[in-house]
Design a protein around this motif. Structure first.
Motif, PDB file in Angstrom:
ATOM      1  N   MET A   1       0.847  -1.185   0.000  1.00  0.00           N
ATOM      2  CA  MET A   1       0.000   0.000   0.000  1.00  0.00           C
ATOM      3  C   MET A   1       0.892   1.249   0.000  1.00  0.00           C
ATOM      4  N   VAL A   2       0.593   2.157  -0.911  1.00  0.00           N
ATOM      5  CA  VAL A   2       1.342   3.406  -1.031  1.00  0.00           C
ATOM      6  C   VAL A   2       0.452   4.556  -0.599  1.00  0.00           C
ATOM      7  N   LYS A   3       1.064   5.507   0.075  1.00  0.00           N
ATOM      8  CA  LYS A   3       0.358   6.692   0.516  1.00  0.00           C
ATOM      9  C   LYS A   3       1.138   7.920   0.047  1.00  0.00           C
ATOM     10  N   LEU A   4       0.430   8.921  -0.443  1.00  0.00           N
ATOM     11  CA  LEU A   4       1.059  10.192  -0.782  1.00  0.00           C
ATOM     12  C   LEU A   4       0.890  11.130   0.400  1.00  0.00           C
ATOM     13  N   VAL A   5       1.995  11.705   0.846  1.00  0.00           N
ATOM     14  CA  VAL A   5       1.972  12.636   1.973  1.00  0.00           C
ATOM     15  C   VAL A   5       2.503  13.971   1.472  1.00  0.00           C
ATOM     16  N   LYS A   6       1.656  14.985   1.537  1.00  0.00           N
ATOM     17  CA  LYS A   6       2.048  16.306   1.055  1.00  0.00           C
ATOM     18  C   LYS A   6       3.255  16.809   1.854  1.00  0.00           C
ATOM     19  N   VAL A   7       4.255  17.285   1.143  1.00  0.00           N
ATOM     20  CA  VAL A   7       5.458  17.814   1.791  1.00  0.00           C
ATOM     21  C   VAL A   7       5.106  19.165   2.416  1.00  0.00           C
ATOM     22  N   LYS A   8       5.386  19.291   3.705  1.00  0.00           N
ATOM     23  CA  LYS A   8       5.116  20.547   4.416  1.00  0.00           C
ATOM     24  C   LYS A   8       6.286  21.512   4.192  1.00  0.00           C
ATOM     25  N   LYS A   9       5.984  22.787   4.319  1.00  0.00           N
ATOM     26  CA  LYS A   9       7.019  23.805   4.115  1.00  0.00           C
ATOM     27  C   LYS A   9       8.232  23.567   5.016  1.00  0.00           C
ATOM     28  N   GLU A  10       7.987  23.107   6.239  1.00  0.00           N
ATOM     29  CA  GLU A  10       9.112  22.863   7.153  1.00  0.00           C
ATOM     30  C   GLU A  10       9.914  21.610   6.774  1.00  0.00           C
ATOM     31  N   GLU A  11       9.454  20.846   5.793  1.00  0.00           N
ATOM     32  CA  GLU A  11      10.183  19.666   5.319  1.00  0.00           C
ATOM     33  C   GLU A  11      10.924  19.934   4.004  1.00  0.00           C
ATOM     34  N   VAL A  12      10.979  21.191   3.588  1.00  0.00           N
ATOM     35  CA  VAL A  12      11.612  21.540   2.312  1.00  0.00           C
ATOM     36  C   VAL A  12      13.084  21.116   2.278  1.00  0.00           C
ATOM     37  N   ASP A  13      13.781  21.166   3.405  1.00  0.00           N
ATOM     38  CA  ASP A  13      15.190  20.751   3.425  1.00  0.00           C
ATOM     39  C   ASP A  13      15.342  19.254   3.160  1.00  0.00           C
ATOM     40  N   ILE A  14      14.405  18.464   3.665  1.00  0.00           N
ATOM     41  CA  ILE A  14      14.423  17.019   3.397  1.00  0.00           C
ATOM     42  C   ILE A  14      14.203  16.784   1.909  1.00  0.00           C
ATOM     43  N   LEU A  15      13.185  17.449   1.349  1.00  0.00           N
ATOM     44  CA  LEU A  15      12.910  17.289  -0.080  1.00  0.00           C
ATOM     45  C   LEU A  15      14.105  17.761  -0.908  1.00  0.00           C
ATOM     46  N   TYR A  16      14.729  18.852  -0.511  1.00  0.00           N
ATOM     47  CA  TYR A  16      15.897  19.360  -1.234  1.00  0.00           C
ATOM     48  C   TYR A  16      17.004  18.307  -1.291  1.00  0.00           C
ATOM     49  N   ARG A  17      17.296  17.675  -0.150  1.00  0.00           N
ATOM     50  CA  ARG A  17      18.354  16.658  -0.119  1.00  0.00           C
ATOM     51  C   ARG A  17      17.990  15.456  -0.992  1.00  0.00           C
ATOM     52  N   LEU A  18      16.731  15.043  -0.951  1.00  0.00           N
ATOM     53  CA  LEU A  18      16.287  13.926  -1.793  1.00  0.00           C
ATOM     54  C   LEU A  18      16.322  14.317  -3.272  1.00  0.00           C
ATOM     55  N   LEU A  19      15.947  15.552  -3.551  1.00  0.00           N
ATOM     56  CA  LEU A  19      15.978  16.062  -4.927  1.00  0.00           C
ATOM     57  C   LEU A  19      17.409  16.079  -5.461  1.00  0.00           C
ATOM     58  N   GLN A  20      18.380  16.393  -4.617  1.00  0.00           N
ATOM     59  CA  GLN A  20      19.781  16.387  -5.039  1.00  0.00           C
ATOM     60  C   GLN A  20      20.220  14.982  -5.477  1.00  0.00           C
ATOM     61  N   LYS A  21      19.816  13.970  -4.716  1.00  0.00           N
ATOM     62  CA  LYS A  21      20.159  12.591  -5.078  1.00  0.00           C
ATOM     63  C   LYS A  21      19.487  12.195  -6.397  1.00  0.00           C
ATOM     64  N   TYR A  22      18.242  12.598  -6.558  1.00  0.00           N
ATOM     65  CA  TYR A  22      17.484  12.313  -7.787  1.00  0.00           C
ATOM     66  C   TYR A  22      18.126  13.000  -9.000  1.00  0.00           C
ATOM     67  N   ILE A  23      18.469  14.266  -8.857  1.00  0.00           N
ATOM     68  CA  ILE A  23      19.079  14.987  -9.979  1.00  0.00           C
ATOM     69  C   ILE A  23      20.442  14.381 -10.311  1.00  0.00           C
ATOM     70  N   TYR A  24      21.180  13.986  -9.289  1.00  0.00           N
ATOM     71  CA  TYR A  24      22.460  13.304  -9.531  1.00  0.00           C
ATOM     72  C   TYR A  24      22.235  12.045 -10.370  1.00  0.00           C
ATOM     73  N   GLU A  25      21.236  11.264  -9.983  1.00  0.00           N
ATOM     74  CA  GLU A  25      20.932  10.034 -10.722  1.00  0.00           C
ATOM     75  C   GLU A  25      20.539  10.347 -12.170  1.00  0.00           C
ATOM     76  N   MET A  26      19.795  11.428 -12.380  1.00  0.00           N
ATOM     77  CA  MET A  26      19.335  11.803 -13.715  1.00  0.00           C
ATOM     78  C   MET A  26      20.390  12.578 -14.503  1.00  0.00           C
ATOM     79  N   SER A  27      21.468  12.999 -13.848  1.00  0.00           N
ATOM     80  CA  SER A  27      22.467  13.845 -14.520  1.00  0.00           C
ATOM     81  C   SER A  27      23.146  13.142 -15.692  1.00  0.00           C
TER      82      SER A  27
END
Length: 156
Positions: A1-27
Motif C-alpha cells: 500500500m502506497v500513501k502520498l503525503v504532502k510535503v510541508k514547508k518545514e520539510e523543504v530541506d528534506i525534499l531538497y536533499r532527496l531532490l539532489q540525489k534524484y538529480i544526480y541520478e538523472m544527470s
C-alpha cells in the motif's frame, strides 16, 4: 500500500536533499552540472510551497519514504492542463515493488482532470514505467525531441 503525503514547508530541506540525489541520478541523462558547492540547481523548489497549482508529495510505503513526486501546471505541448508531473522517483532500494504505479494510482485517485508528464527514452527503467502508465490511462503520446516523450491523459 502506497500513501502520498504532502510535503510541508518545514520539510523543504528534506525534499531538497532527496531532490539532489534524484538529480544526480538523472544527470547522466540530462547532463546536469553541479555548482561549486556540489549541489545541482533547482530554482523552482520554493514555488512548490504556497503557490497555486504546485505541490510536492513524499511517496510512502513500508512506513518509510520510498520516493517523491512533484506536480505543477506546466504544459509541454502548449495546451491547457490541470496537472503536470514534473519530478517523480522511487528510491533505488524500493524499485521493482510496484510502488511507482501505486503512487500514480494514488495521485490520480486524489486529483482529477488532465495530466501530462515528460520523460526521456534514455532512462530505460523510467521508460518501462511510463509505457505502463500510457497503456493504463490510454494516454496520448507526443514525441517532443531527441528521445523526449510527453504523455497526456485525462482522469475523471
Amino acid at each position: 500500500m502506497v500513501k502520498l503525503v504532502k510535503v510541508k514547508k518545514e520539510e523543504v530541506d528534506i525534499l531538497y536533499r532527496l531532490l539532489q540525489k534524484y538529480i544526480y541520478e538523472m544527470s547522466g541523462i540530462y547532463e546536469e552540472e553541479m555548482d561549486e558547492t556540489g549541489d545541482f540547481s533547482y530554482p523552482y523548489l520554493p514555488y512548490y510551497f504556497g503557490y497555486e497549482g504546485r505541490c510536492a508529495y513524499f511517496i510512502c510505503a513500508e512506513d518509510k519514504r520510498v520516493g517523491f513526486l512533484m506536480i505543477n501546471t506546466h504544459s509541454w505541448t502548449g495546451e491547457k492542463i490541470d496537472h503536470s508531473i514534473s519530478e517523480f522517483t522511487i528510491f533505488p532500494r524500493f524499485r521493482q515493488k510496484g510502488y511507482a504505479l501505486m503512487a500514480m494510482e494514488a495521485l490520480t485517485g486524489e486529483r482529477k482532470g488532465s495530466f501530462q508528464l515528460k520523460y526521456s527514452t534514455k532512462n530505460k527503467a523510467g521508460t518501462k514505467l511510463w509505457e505502463q502508465v500510457e497503456r493504463l490511462y490510454q494516454a496520448r503520446k507526443d514525441i517532443l525531441s531527441d528521445g523526449e516523450i510527453c504523455l497526456t491523459f485525462f482522469v475523471l
